[in-house]
Design a protein around this motif. Structure first.
Motif, short mmCIF file in Angstrom:
data_model
loop_
_atom_site.label_atom_id
_atom_site.label_comp_id
_atom_site.label_asym_id
_atom_site.label_seq_id
_atom_site.Cartn_x
_atom_site.Cartn_y
_atom_site.Cartn_z
N ASN A 125 0.85 -1.18 0.00
CA ASN A 125 0.00 0.00 0.00
C ASN A 125 0.89 1.23 0.00
O ASN A 125 2.11 1.14 0.09
CB ASN A 125 -0.95 -0.01 1.21
CG ASN A 125 -0.22 -0.29 2.51
OD1 ASN A 125 0.76 0.39 2.85
ND2 ASN A 125 -0.64 -1.31 3.24
N PHE A 126 0.27 2.40 -0.09
CA PHE A 126 1.04 3.65 -0.14
C PHE A 126 1.77 3.91 1.17
O PHE A 126 2.76 4.66 1.19
CB PHE A 126 0.12 4.83 -0.45
CG PHE A 126 -0.25 4.94 -1.91
CD1 PHE A 126 0.57 5.60 -2.79
CD2 PHE A 126 -1.41 4.36 -2.40
CE1 PHE A 126 0.25 5.71 -4.13
CE2 PHE A 126 -1.75 4.46 -3.73
CZ PHE A 126 -0.92 5.13 -4.61
N ALA A 127 1.31 3.31 2.26
CA ALA A 127 1.96 3.52 3.56
C ALA A 127 3.38 2.96 3.59
O ALA A 127 4.18 3.33 4.46
CB ALA A 127 1.13 2.87 4.67
N GLU A 146 9.49 8.51 -5.13
CA GLU A 146 8.53 8.31 -6.22
C GLU A 146 7.77 7.01 -6.01
O GLU A 146 8.37 5.93 -5.91
CB GLU A 146 9.24 8.28 -7.58
CG GLU A 146 8.27 8.13 -8.74
CD GLU A 146 8.97 7.96 -10.08
OE1 GLU A 146 8.31 8.15 -11.11
OE2 GLU A 146 10.18 7.62 -10.07
N VAL A 147 6.44 7.10 -5.98
CA VAL A 147 5.58 5.92 -5.86
C VAL A 147 4.71 5.83 -7.11
O VAL A 147 3.85 6.68 -7.34
CB VAL A 147 4.71 5.97 -4.60
CG1 VAL A 147 3.79 4.75 -4.54
CG2 VAL A 147 5.59 6.01 -3.34
N TRP A 148 4.98 4.82 -7.90
CA TRP A 148 4.21 4.53 -9.10
C TRP A 148 2.84 3.98 -8.71
O TRP A 148 2.69 3.31 -7.69
CB TRP A 148 4.97 3.49 -9.91
CG TRP A 148 4.34 2.98 -11.18
CD1 TRP A 148 4.63 3.37 -12.45
CD2 TRP A 148 3.36 1.94 -11.30
NE1 TRP A 148 3.89 2.65 -13.36
CE2 TRP A 148 3.10 1.77 -12.67
CE3 TRP A 148 2.68 1.14 -10.38
CZ2 TRP A 148 2.18 0.84 -13.16
CZ3 TRP A 148 1.76 0.21 -10.85
CH2 TRP A 148 1.52 0.07 -12.22
N PHE A 149 1.84 4.26 -9.52
CA PHE A 149 0.52 3.64 -9.34
C PHE A 149 -0.20 3.67 -10.67
O PHE A 149 0.25 4.28 -11.65
CB PHE A 149 -0.30 4.38 -8.27
CG PHE A 149 -0.82 5.72 -8.73
CD1 PHE A 149 -2.08 5.85 -9.29
CD2 PHE A 149 -0.03 6.86 -8.63
CE1 PHE A 149 -2.56 7.08 -9.73
CE2 PHE A 149 -0.49 8.09 -9.06
CZ PHE A 149 -1.76 8.20 -9.62
N ARG A 150 -1.33 3.00 -10.73
CA ARG A 150 -2.19 3.10 -11.90
C ARG A 150 -3.60 3.41 -11.46
O ARG A 150 -3.98 3.16 -10.30
CB ARG A 150 -2.17 1.79 -12.71
CG ARG A 150 -2.80 0.61 -12.00
CD ARG A 150 -2.80 -0.64 -12.87
NE ARG A 150 -3.47 -1.75 -12.19
CZ ARG A 150 -4.79 -1.96 -12.23
NH1 ARG A 150 -5.57 -1.14 -12.91
NH2 ARG A 150 -5.33 -2.98 -11.59
N TYR A 151 -4.36 4.00 -12.36
CA TYR A 151 -5.77 4.25 -12.08
C TYR A 151 -6.55 2.94 -12.21
O TYR A 151 -6.29 2.14 -13.11
CB TYR A 151 -6.35 5.26 -13.06
CG TYR A 151 -5.75 6.63 -13.00
CD1 TYR A 151 -5.76 7.38 -11.83
CD2 TYR A 151 -5.20 7.22 -14.15
CE1 TYR A 151 -5.22 8.66 -11.78
CE2 TYR A 151 -4.67 8.50 -14.11
CZ TYR A 151 -4.67 9.20 -12.93
OH TYR A 151 -4.15 10.46 -12.89
#
Length: 249
Positions: free
Chosen positions: A73-75, A90-95
Motif C-alpha cells: 500500500n502507499f503507507a 517516487e511511488v508509481w501507481f495506476r488508475y
C-alpha cells in the motif's frame, strides 16, 4: 518550417484532449462523479487521504519508468529511494480500470472514452506521486508509456501541449539543439524543455521527437525496416523541492 509542423502536432494533441473531455461529459455519470486524477491531488495531502479506490497497485517508481519494488500500500512509501533531484520518494501507481473493462464489454465507445483510465489524449501514460518523509504528497510525475506500438507513440510528443495546459501560464521554454548523432524525423524535430517556479512549486515539462544515435527507420546494415526505434516522448513533473526533511535521505 519545423516549428509550423510542431504547431500542427500540438493542435492535434489538443483536439485529442478536448475529445477525451467531451467523452467524459457524454457518459452516464456526471463530471462531479468522475474519478480523481493525479493533478487533482492538492500538494501536502497525506497518503491516507488519497482516493485509494482509484489509485491502485502502488510500487516504487523509476523516474517515470515501469514499476520496481511492489508495495502492499502507499503507507510503505519509505521503502522507495529518495530522488536526488527532488528530495522525494517516487511511488508509481495506476488508475483503477474496472469500469473501462465494463465499457469495452458493452462495446460502448462513449463509455470507453469516459472510463479510459491510464491514458491521456489517446496516449497511454505512466503516473507516479512524489512523497516526502512525513508521508505527504509533494508532487507528481506523468510520462508517456514508451512500451506501446509505434503508430501511437510517434505522436507522444504532443502530450506536452496538454501538460502545458495543466501547468498554466508562466512557463519559460527552451528549444535545444540536437546532439551529435541525433537526427530529425521526417526533416523536423522537437527537443524542448519548459520550466517555471511559482508558489514554492517547480514545474518541468519536456517534449522530444527525433532519432537518437544509432536509431534509423531502415537499418543501414541490412536495409530492414525497424520497429519503434525513435524518440517521441513527453513528461511533466510538478513538485515542492525540499518540502519536508526526509530522515532516510
Amino acid at each position: 518550417m519545423w516549428q509550423s509542423r510542431v504547431s500542427i502536432g500540438a493542435a492535434l494533441a489538443l483536439r485529442l484532449s478536448i475529445g477525451l473531455s467531451l467523452g467524459l461529459c457524454l457518459g452516464a455519470a456526471s463530471a462531479q462523479n468522475a474519478p480523481s486524477k493525479i493533478w487533482d491531488i492538492k500538494l501536502g495531502t497525506a497518503i491516507a487521504a488519497l482516493p485509494l479506490d482509484n489509485f491502485v497497485d502502488p510500487a516504487c517508481g523509476t523516474n517515470g519508468g515501469p514499476p520496481a519494488r511492489v508495495l502492499k500500500n502507499f503507507a510503505e512509501f519509505a521503502q522507495c529511494a529518495v530522488e536526488r533531484t527532488t528530495g522525494l520518494r517516487e511511488v508509481w501507481f495506476r488508475y483503477d480500470d474496472e469500469m473501462e473493462y465494463v465499457a469495452r464489454a458493452r462495446r460502448s465507445e462513449i463509455m470507453v472514452r469516459q472510463y479510459r483510465a491510464n491514458s491521456l489524449a489517446g496516449q497511454p501514460i505512466i503516473t507516479s506521486l512524489l512523497i516526502d518523509g512525513a508521508g505527504l504528497v509533494q508532487g507528481y510525475r506523468i510520462v508517456n508509456d514508451p512500451r506501446i506500438e509505434s503508430n501511437t507513440r510517434i505522436a507522444a510528443f504532443g502530450l506536452a501541449d496538454v501538460f502545458k495546459g495543466i501547468a498554466g501560464m508562466g512557463l519559460q521554454c527552451t528549444d535545444l539543439p540536437l546532439a551529435e548523432g541525433e537526427r530529425p524525423i521526417d526533416d523536423w524535430f522537437i527537443k524542448q524543455t519548459c520550466e517555471k517556479t511559482a508558489e514554492g512549486r517547480t514545474v518541468r515539462i519536456e517534449a522530444r521527437r527525433y532519432y537518437k544515435t544509432g536509431q534509423f527507420a531502415v537499418d543501414p546494415n541490412d536495409n530492414r525496416v525497424t520497429e519503434n526505434l525513435f524518440e517521441s516522448s513527453a513528461r511533466i513533473e510538478v513538485y515542492r523541492p525540499g518540502a519536508a526533511a526526509d530522515p532516510a535521505k
